[in-house]
Design a protein around this motif. Structure first.
Motif, PDB file in Angstrom:
ATOM      1  N   LYS A  81       0.840  -1.203   0.000  1.00  0.00           N
ATOM      2  CA  LYS A  81       0.000   0.000   0.000  1.00  0.00           C
ATOM      3  C   LYS A  81       0.877   1.256   0.000  1.00  0.00           C
ATOM      4  CE  LYS A  81      -3.699   2.309   2.513  1.00  0.00           C
ATOM      5  NZ  LYS A  81      -4.517   2.345   3.753  1.00  0.00           N
ATOM      6  N   SER A  82       1.828   1.262   0.916  1.00  0.00           N
ATOM      7  CA  SER A  82       2.762   2.397   0.954  1.00  0.00           C
ATOM      8  C   SER A  82       4.115   1.883   1.417  1.00  0.00           C
ATOM      9  CB  SER A  82       2.255   3.487   1.893  1.00  0.00           C
ATOM     10  OG  SER A  82       2.258   3.007   3.224  1.00  0.00           O
ATOM     11  N   PHE A  83       5.124   2.612   1.000  1.00  0.00           N
ATOM     12  CA  PHE A  83       6.478   2.140   1.272  1.00  0.00           C
ATOM     13  C   PHE A  83       7.392   3.337   1.463  1.00  0.00           C
ATOM     14  CE2 PHE A  83      10.413   0.206   1.120  1.00  0.00           C
ATOM     15  CZ  PHE A  83      11.129   0.414  -0.055  1.00  0.00           C
ATOM     16  N   SER A  84       8.073   3.356   2.616  1.00  0.00           N
ATOM     17  CA  SER A  84       9.090   4.379   2.853  1.00  0.00           C
ATOM     18  C   SER A  84      10.125   3.758   3.781  1.00  0.00           C
ATOM     19  CB  SER A  84       8.475   5.633   3.465  1.00  0.00           C
ATOM     20  OG  SER A  84       8.104   5.366   4.805  1.00  0.00           O
ATOM     21  N   SER A  85      11.154   4.508   4.098  1.00  0.00           N
ATOM     22  CA  SER A  85      12.223   3.942   4.922  1.00  0.00           C
ATOM     23  C   SER A  85      11.812   3.824   6.389  1.00  0.00           C
ATOM     24  CB  SER A  85      13.493   4.786   4.804  1.00  0.00           C
ATOM     25  OG  SER A  85      13.231   6.116   5.206  1.00  0.00           O
ATOM     26  N   THR A  86      10.675   4.448   6.759  1.00  0.00           N
ATOM     27  CA  THR A  86      10.240   4.351   8.164  1.00  0.00           C
ATOM     28  C   THR A  86       8.942   3.567   8.328  1.00  0.00           C
ATOM     29  OG1 THR A  86       9.120   6.458   7.880  1.00  0.00           O
ATOM     30  CG2 THR A  86      11.327   6.518   8.872  1.00  0.00           C
ATOM     31  N   GLU A  87       8.226   3.358   7.216  1.00  0.00           N
ATOM     32  CA  GLU A  87       6.929   2.694   7.338  1.00  0.00           C
ATOM     33  C   GLU A  87       6.615   1.912   6.072  1.00  0.00           C
ATOM     34  OE1 GLU A  87       3.827   5.050   9.774  1.00  0.00           O
ATOM     35  OE2 GLU A  87       3.018   4.878   7.724  1.00  0.00           O
ATOM     36  N   ILE A  88       6.163   0.673   6.264  1.00  0.00           N
ATOM     37  CA  ILE A  88       5.721  -0.128   5.117  1.00  0.00           C
ATOM     38  C   ILE A  88       4.352  -0.654   5.457  1.00  0.00           C
ATOM     39  CG2 ILE A  88       6.160  -2.162   3.701  1.00  0.00           C
ATOM     40  CD1 ILE A  88       9.126  -1.859   4.258  1.00  0.00           C
ATOM     41  N   CYS A  89       3.404  -0.418   4.552  1.00  0.00           N
ATOM     42  CA  CYS A  89       2.039  -0.896   4.776  1.00  0.00           C
ATOM     43  C   CYS A  89       1.712  -1.907   3.697  1.00  0.00           C
ATOM     44  CB  CYS A  89       1.052   0.283   4.721  1.00  0.00           C
ATOM     45  SG  CYS A  89      -0.575  -0.179   5.318  1.00  0.00           S
ATOM     46  N   LEU A  90       1.310  -3.101   4.128  1.00  0.00           N
ATOM     47  CA  LEU A  90       1.073  -4.193   3.175  1.00  0.00           C
ATOM     48  C   LEU A  90      -0.420  -4.499   3.069  1.00  0.00           C
ATOM     49  CD1 LEU A  90       3.858  -6.613   4.475  1.00  0.00           C
ATOM     50  CD2 LEU A  90       4.052  -4.919   2.662  1.00  0.00           C
ATOM     51  N   PHE A  91      -0.857  -4.852   1.875  1.00  0.00           N
ATOM     52  CA  PHE A  91      -2.204  -5.351   1.658  1.00  0.00           C
ATOM     53  C   PHE A  91      -2.182  -6.849   1.884  1.00  0.00           C
ATOM     54  CE2 PHE A  91      -4.479  -1.779   0.383  1.00  0.00           C
ATOM     55  CZ  PHE A  91      -3.832  -1.048  -0.599  1.00  0.00           C
ATOM     56  N   LEU A  92      -3.054  -7.305   2.765  1.00  0.00           N
ATOM     57  CA  LEU A  92      -3.189  -8.743   2.962  1.00  0.00           C
ATOM     58  C   LEU A  92      -4.498  -9.189   2.317  1.00  0.00           C
ATOM     59  CD1 LEU A  92      -2.223  -8.756   6.734  1.00  0.00           C
ATOM     60  CD2 LEU A  92      -0.722  -9.170   4.789  1.00  0.00           C
ATOM     61  N   LYS A  93      -4.748 -10.489   2.339  1.00  0.00           N
ATOM     62  CA  LYS A  93      -6.008 -10.970   1.769  1.00  0.00           C
ATOM     63  C   LYS A  93      -7.181 -10.429   2.570  1.00  0.00           C
ATOM     64  CE  LYS A  93      -4.543 -14.836  -0.914  1.00  0.00           C
ATOM     65  NZ  LYS A  93      -4.306 -16.257  -1.025  1.00  0.00           N
TER      66      LYS A  93
END
Lengths: 300, 85
Positions: B40-52
């Motif tokens: 969903k979003s990606f940076s050096s301090t935060e990564i947000c993943l889409f799960l099922k």
């Protein structure tokens, strides 16, 4: 090509969307690092780089290839640049092959003053430029030079790159200490001057002249700025003289044995040459041996 | 990924988070996720993943994606928080 990766720098908006898009298209992504909102680095396997470009060609991103990396990259580089590999192999071969040739001979140490004699010995041993080091035993060569030259007390031959370096030391002369009070160089025997070196003083004779016992070879009077001054003589001379040896025998003798007898009966300097004359009187053999020898005279 | 598979085989099922995805955390520096739908979003301090079902937030410092292919994702960096949204 398994362990080779290509790193790209991607600039644009919505980089997260690009990551998902690539993943959906089957591109494996490695080392994805975001520098800022619009810039990121991503690595892709080398065999997928064409697919990667095909997918991103129509997308609005600036993609710059940064470098190739990976464990197998050095081999891959050599494969792509075969000329570099062949050149490197040729260089190693040439350097190794030509490293074994003698390109120069250098003389070091105090013994290099006797360079001419050492060079003669090298010629006799067969050492010459552009021959191979492996043909010669350097320790044997050192021993041979030392044996054939009485003026040397130490000889060492070593290979330094393509140069044969011969380090040698002269024998320390015994007895003669510079006193600085010599008045003249006087000739002790009759003979011909073979060599005359005058460091201080005036030479009274030239090389090749015949001198008698008692002649002053070098005097202490020197003309300096139109004035005659007295100096302490420092000079070395080599006199070539001769003496006779007579031997009688009832039976005929071997000439070389007679020469040996003659040489041992005198305490002379360096023997230059010998000549044997044989006369037969009634039943006796008379051997006359003429011994030419060198005597070094020095003062200082 | 042979090492990861070996770890997963020895990992008890009841320790995995949820049913639709699997997360394996190695200390504070490495995290492996399976069955990830996307980022969903990606940076050096935060990564947000889409799960099922839902999303997963990873927070920390110097985060970067070590590898991402099919549905497997490996994140390296200093992981401070993992949150299921």
């Amino acid at each position: 090509m398994k362990k080779i990766f290509v790193q790209y720098k991607i600039t644009g908006y919505n980089l997260d969307r690009l990551i998902n898009h690539l993943k959906r298209k089957g591109i494996c992504l490695y080392d994805v690092k975001k520098i800022d909102v619009k810039t990121m680095f991503v690595s892709v396997k080398y065999n997928q780089s064409k697919n990667f470009f095909a997918i991103t060609e129509e997308l609005c991103y600036n993609i710059v290839k940064v470098k190739l990396k990976g464990r197998n990259y050095p081999l891959f580089y050599l494969y792509k640049n075969l000329g570099v590999l062949i050149g490197a192999i040729l260089f190693i071969f040439i350097a190794t092959y030509f490293n074994g040739f003698i390109l120069d001979v250098k003389f070091t140490g105090t013994g290099s003053a006797d360079k001419i004699q050492i060079e003669k010995t090298l010629e006799e041993y067969g050492v010459k430029k552009f021959s191979r080091f492996s043909k010669y035993d350097l320790s044997d060569l050192s021993a041979l030079i030392l044996r054939s030259n009485k003026n040397l007390s130490f000889v060492s031959c070593e290979k330094v790159g393509n140069v044969l370096r011969i380090e040698s030391s002269l024998v320390k002369e015994q007895g003669s200490v510079l006193t600085g009070t010599a008045e003249s160089l006087v000739c002790p025997i009759d003979g011909i001057i073979e060599n005359l070196k005058v460091y201080r003083g005036s030479a009274m004779f030239d090389v090749g002249e015949f001198v008698k016992k008692g002649d002053v070879l070098v005097s202490n009077k020197v003309v300096y700025k139109e004035q005659e001054i007295t100096v302490n003589v420092l000079a070395v001379a080599t006199i070539l003289a001769n003496t006779w040896y007579y031997y009688e025998s009832d039976v005929e003798q071997n000439e070389s044995a007679v020469i040996g007898l003659a040489e041992n009966s005198f305490d002379l300097g360096e023997i230059a040459s010998t000549e044997v004359f044989v006369e037969q009187l009634e039943q006796k053999y008379i051997y006359k041996v003429k011994i030419n020898y060198r005597q070094v005279v020095s003062v200082g | 990924m042979g090492f990861i598979d070996e770890i997963k085989q020895n990992f008890p099922k009841d320790l995995s988070i949820g049913d639709s995805y699997r997360a394996v955390i190695f200390g504070e520096t490495c995290a492996h996720f399976e069955n990830v739908r996307g980022i969903k979003s990606f940076s050096s301090t935060e990564i947000c993943l889409f799960l099922k079902k839902g999303e997963l937030l990873l927070a920390g410092e110097n985060l970067y994606i070590k590898s991402y292919f099919e549905c497997d994702l490996v994140v390296l960096g200093k992981i401070k928080k993992i949150e299921i949204l």
